[in-house]
Write a protein that holds these residues in place. Structure first.
Motif, PDB file in Angstrom:
ATOM      1  N   ARG A 317      -9.439   3.317   6.373  1.00 37.98           N
ATOM      2  CA  ARG A 317     -10.097   2.430   5.423  1.00 37.98           C
ATOM      3  C   ARG A 317     -11.217   2.780   5.273  1.00 37.98           C
ATOM      4  O   ARG A 317     -11.571   2.602   4.397  1.00 37.98           O
ATOM      5  CB  ARG A 317     -10.473   1.366   7.065  1.00 37.98           C
ATOM      6  N   THR A 318     -10.962   2.523   3.251  1.00 40.34           N
ATOM      7  CA  THR A 318     -10.995   3.634   2.289  1.00 40.34           C
ATOM      8  C   THR A 318     -11.771   2.404   1.387  1.00 40.34           C
ATOM      9  O   THR A 318     -12.523   2.758   0.549  1.00 40.34           O
ATOM     10  CB  THR A 318      -9.643   3.920   1.378  1.00 40.34           C
ATOM     11  N   ASP A 319     -11.261   0.843   1.321  1.00 39.13           N
ATOM     12  CA  ASP A 319     -12.186   0.002   0.528  1.00 39.13           C
ATOM     13  C   ASP A 319     -12.519  -1.224   1.278  1.00 39.13           C
ATOM     14  O   ASP A 319     -12.832  -2.426   0.487  1.00 39.13           O
ATOM     15  CB  ASP A 319     -11.445  -0.293  -0.458  1.00 39.13           C
ATOM     16  N   GLY A 320     -13.755  -0.839   2.750  1.00 36.00           N
ATOM     17  CA  GLY A 320     -14.643  -1.632   3.403  1.00 36.00           C
ATOM     18  C   GLY A 320     -14.354  -1.791   4.158  1.00 36.00           C
ATOM     19  O   GLY A 320     -13.015  -1.362   5.128  1.00 36.00           O
ATOM     20  N   ASP A 326      -5.739   0.732   5.366  1.00 31.40           N
ATOM     21  CA  ASP A 326      -5.363   0.481   4.101  1.00 31.40           C
ATOM     22  C   ASP A 326      -3.829   1.394   3.668  1.00 31.40           C
ATOM     23  O   ASP A 326      -3.509   1.210   3.064  1.00 31.40           O
ATOM     24  CB  ASP A 326      -5.762   0.033   2.841  1.00 31.40           C
ATOM     25  N   HIS A 354       1.330   2.888   2.363  1.00 28.89           N
ATOM     26  CA  HIS A 354      -0.154   1.622   1.654  1.00 28.89           C
ATOM     27  C   HIS A 354       0.136   0.159   3.160  1.00 28.89           C
ATOM     28  O   HIS A 354       1.328  -0.139   3.035  1.00 28.89           O
ATOM     29  CB  HIS A 354       1.343   1.546   0.549  1.00 28.89           C
ATOM     30  N   GLY A 385      -2.305  -3.120  -8.538  1.00 30.27           N
ATOM     31  CA  GLY A 385      -3.796  -2.855  -6.993  1.00 30.27           C
ATOM     32  C   GLY A 385      -2.656  -1.840  -5.704  1.00 30.27           C
ATOM     33  O   GLY A 385      -3.286  -0.270  -5.858  1.00 30.27           O
ATOM     34  N   ASP A 388      -2.183   2.122  -7.542  1.00 33.11           N
ATOM     35  CA  ASP A 388      -3.939   2.844  -7.360  1.00 33.11           C
ATOM     36  C   ASP A 388      -3.567   3.172  -5.728  1.00 33.11           C
ATOM     37  O   ASP A 388      -4.537   4.399  -5.787  1.00 33.11           O
ATOM     38  CB  ASP A 388      -4.743   1.323  -7.930  1.00 33.11           C
ATOM     39  N   GLU A 389      -3.997   2.307  -4.785  1.00 34.35           N
ATOM     40  CA  GLU A 389      -4.161   2.825  -3.856  1.00 34.35           C
ATOM     41  C   GLU A 389      -3.123   4.270  -3.066  1.00 34.35           C
ATOM     42  O   GLU A 389      -3.140   4.671  -2.154  1.00 34.35           O
ATOM     43  CB  GLU A 389      -4.131   1.616  -2.607  1.00 34.35           C
ATOM     44  N   ARG A 392      -4.650   7.079  -4.144  1.00 30.80           N
ATOM     45  CA  ARG A 392      -5.699   7.073  -4.041  1.00 30.80           C
ATOM     46  C   ARG A 392      -5.563   8.113  -2.323  1.00 30.80           C
ATOM     47  O   ARG A 392      -6.390   8.695  -2.449  1.00 30.80           O
ATOM     48  CB  ARG A 392      -6.615   5.615  -3.328  1.00 30.80           C
TER      49      ARG A 392
END
Ligand code: FAD
Length: 508
Positions: A317-320, A326, A354, A385, A388-389, A392
């Motif tokens: 979980r990279t964004d919250g 994610d 993803h 997005g 972008d992920e 990441r």
């Protein structure tokens, strides 16, 4: 004409569960129609041969339409054999995160929150020694973690821990993200599927009829009620009459059969030459798939002895923390690359999944011919997005490699090379590495709004006597591989048909 209380269309991961559970009641008659054949063949049963199955008649052999985001069409394999895609898949057994299901409920899938699905995951399995609040005993499936993971997998776990991720002992219990060794559906060296675990034991029942090589052409609808199925059996056209039809043909097959039967967006149906019987705009919309970035290889100077899936995975979980993972990173102890990429002998691969795509695609009619393939458009990276992920994810691999966990293989990292590129070139490299993780879902989603296809009891909106129960009803794709969730849907569907409903009382 034959008549059955229930006709189940599609003997895949969910369909075998529905047919087996409904036929537990000796007072009802059940027919299962499956387009493919018997799953008891060496290439299906041998777990090591899963990739070669895509080139056999056990696969429908679909392709996506050319994707604007990648410039290519992508293979979209789907199982065409008893057990469905669960008979040709890679056997990883992960349920998804509890927040995935709570999110479903918040989108209108009332009763499909984590407490509403947990009892059905539990009922599907036999996992003695697991946390009893989450794991089940006495069920048909026996998922197991690998006995002896490859040393490369251990290196991956150590690297992820050093990079700050948490270890997870059981992804299908309280902690549904982190790094560890996921379970597989492999029993005594053989593939386990819902065909082997649910359907075979039920086939001795007199009230269950299984017809293979039987392709449903269309559903028959009279006065707003679905009352049967027309199908092709060994090339001969036949019809069957049904008290209720349960469509379990998967995220491609189910919307395709609805559209061919005149149930879907009226303008699209008319344009394809199909007479509309129910204007349901959401049919075939909301297609979601996980992307897998393939071909990110790391050249090893040490010999990599075994081949096959190693079994270590990171659900990050990279964004919250208010949703499921994610990104899903796996390491494979062989060169896993796309057909157009050069082989890289003596290398291992990081695959980047993803898990929460924002892009939404569709399954549409190419023609009114029921034997023609539909147009499958997963709309990979249509939403900025998503790209972008994926970038990441490449950074995340690099973070893990830079901990030194893989130094003993003494190689050169493709990810570092990718990250050395300028942004435009890096995005081009990512687009070129996009492939499907094979998790198509969402094309007949549960809900109560105008675009929903089925209600929370899985009844097709506007048509009596017809339900859908498979991966197509997921409102959003779970943030894990999709087989376990499809099996859970089959379990819950059988209870909904029988007018029952279980809920977990106290577990979060
Ligand atoms: C190559 C591959 C690898 C995968 N790896 C994994 C993994 O490791 N772990 C994981 O969790 N998930 C994995 N998946 C995804 C997972 O297997 C699927 O999400 C799941 O099987 C979907 O179940 P379903 O019941 O919705 O559909 P399916 O299992 O696809 O079942 C649909 C069935 O309906 C039949 N059918 C379709 N149309 C008709 C018709 N007109 N008439 C009669 N029958 C019809 C099909 O032949 C099939 O048997 C993978 C999938 C693939 C293809």
């Amino acid at each position: 004409m034959d008549k059955f209380d229930f006709v189940v269309v599609g003997g895949g991961s969910a369909g075998c569960v529905v047919a087996a559970r409904l036929s537990e009641d000796p007072g009802v008659s059940v027919l299962l129609l499956e387009a493919g054949g018997d799953e008891r063949r060496a290439d299906v049963m041998d777990p090591a041969r899963w990739e070669e199955l895509q080139d056999t008649d056990a696969n429908w052999g679909f392709e996506t339409v050319v994707q604007a985001g990648t410039g290519r069409a992508h293979p979209a394999p789907r199982g065409r054999v008893l057990g469905g895609s669960g008979s040709i898949n890679c056997m990883t057994h992960l349920r998804g995160h509890r927040l995935d299901f709570d999110h479903w409920a918040s989108l209108g899938a009332k009763g499909w929150d984590h407490a509403g699905v947990l009892p059905y995951f539990q009922r599907s399995e036999h996992v003695p020694g697991g946390d009893p609040r989450y794991r089940g005993t006495g069920g048909p499936l026996r998922p197991r973690a690998p006995g002896e993971p490859h040393r490369l997998g251990e290196a991956f776990v150590q690297g992820a821990l050093s990079a700050g991720h948490r270890r997870t002992g059981d992804f299908n219990a309280a902690e549904m993200s982190g790094v560890g060794h996921p379970e597989s559906l492999v029993l005594d060296g053989s593939r386990e599927s819902t065909a082997t675990a649910y359907l075979r034991p039920a086939m001795a029942r007199k009230n269950l009829t299984v017809r293979t090589q039987s392709t449903a052409l269309r559903l028959t609808v009279r006065d707003g009620r679905c009352d049967g199925v027309e199908y092709l059996r060994d090339g001969v056209r036949e019809s069957v009459s049904a008290g209720e039809v349960i469509l379990c043909a998967g995220a491609v097959g189910s919307p395709h059969r609805l559209l061919l039967s005149g149930i879907g967006p009226a303008d699209e149906l008319a344009a394809a030459g199909v007479e509309p019987v129910c204007d349901l705009p959401g049919v075939g919309r909301n297609l979601q798939d996980h992307i897998l970035l393939a071909g990110i290889r790391y050249h090893a100077r040490r010999p990599l002895t075994a081949t096959g899936m190693d079994g270590a995975t990171l659900l990050a979980r990279t964004d919250g923390a208010d949703h499921g993972p994610d990104l899903n990173l796996c390491v494979m102890n062989f060169d896993y690359h796309l057909s157009w990429q050069q082989p890289a002998p003596d290398s291992f691969t990081f695959a980047i999944g993803h898990m929460r795509p924002a892009s939404r695609g569709s399954v549409r009619l190419a023609s009114a011919d029921p034997l023609a393939a539909p147009l499958i458009d997963p709309a990979y990276v249509r939403e900025r997005g998503d790209l972008d992920e994926l970038v990441r994810g490449v950074e995340l691999v690099d973070e893990i490699v830079r901990t030194g966990a893989f130094d003993e293989w003494d190689g050169r990292s493709d990810t570092t090379a990718m990250l050395g590129l300028g942004r435009t070139e890096l995005e081009r490299a990512v687009r070129e590495s996009i492939s499907s993780y094979f998790h198509l879902s969402g094309t007949a989603r549960i809900g109560t709004d105008d675009e929903a296809v089925v209600d929370p009891d899985l009844r097709v909106r506007g048509i009596d006597g017809l339900r859908v129960a498979d991966a197509s009803v997921m409102p959003t794709v779970v943030s894990a591989n999709t087989n376990a969730a499809s099996i859970m849907i089959g379990e819950k569907a059988a209870d909904l048909v029988r007018g029952r409903c279980l809920r977990a009382s106290s577990v979060r």
